[in-house]
Design a protein around this motif. Structure first.
Motif, PDB file in Angstrom:
ATOM      1  N   TYR A  58       7.521   5.062  -4.970  1.00 63.29           N
ATOM      2  CA  TYR A  58       6.808   6.051  -5.781  1.00 63.29           C
ATOM      3  C   TYR A  58       6.601   7.341  -4.994  1.00 63.29           C
ATOM      4  N   THR A 101       2.892  -4.786  -2.550  1.00 64.10           N
ATOM      5  CA  THR A 101       2.559  -3.425  -2.961  1.00 64.10           C
ATOM      6  C   THR A 101       1.379  -3.410  -3.937  1.00 64.10           C
ATOM      7  N   CYS A 134       3.078   2.121  -3.258  1.00 68.10           N
ATOM      8  CA  CYS A 134       4.508   1.860  -3.400  1.00 68.10           C
ATOM      9  C   CYS A 134       5.274   2.991  -2.713  1.00 68.10           C
ATOM     10  N   ARG A 140       3.225  -5.830 -12.141  1.00 76.04           N
ATOM     11  CA  ARG A 140       3.971  -6.318 -10.982  1.00 76.04           C
ATOM     12  C   ARG A 140       3.596  -7.758 -10.631  1.00 76.04           C
TER      13      ARG A 140
END
Length: 66
Positions: free
Chosen positions: A56, A47, A53, A13
Motif C-alpha cells: 500500500y 499485515t 501493508c 484479510r
C-alpha cells in the motif's frame, strides 16, 4: 511504520487467510500452489495484526480512516 489499513481491510484479510488455511489443511489446496497460498495467507495475517501493508505504501493507498 504509519498505519495504512482500515478495520474492514483487516477483517477481509483475516477471513481470506482463514479460508486458505481451511482449504490447505483439508487437502483441497496441495503442492506448490497450496504452500504459496499459505505463505500469502500468513502475510495477510501479519499485515492485519500490525495494520501496515508495505505494498500500500508503494502504491500510495491507505484504507485507514483519518
Amino acid at each position: 511504520m504509519k498505519k495504512n489499513m482500515g478495520s474492514t481491510d483487516k477483517l477481509i484479510r483475516i477471513i481470506i487467510a482463514i479460508i486458505v488455511a481451511v482449504l490447505y489443511f483439508t487437502g483441497t489446496l496441495t503442492g506448490t500452489v497450496g504452500i504459496i497460498a499459505v505463505v500469502i495467507a500468513g502475510v495477510f495475517v501479519l499485515t492485519s495484526l500490525i495494520s501496515f501493508c508495505p505494498l500500500y505504501t508503494l502504491l500510495g493507498i491507505s484504507t485507514c480512516k483519518k
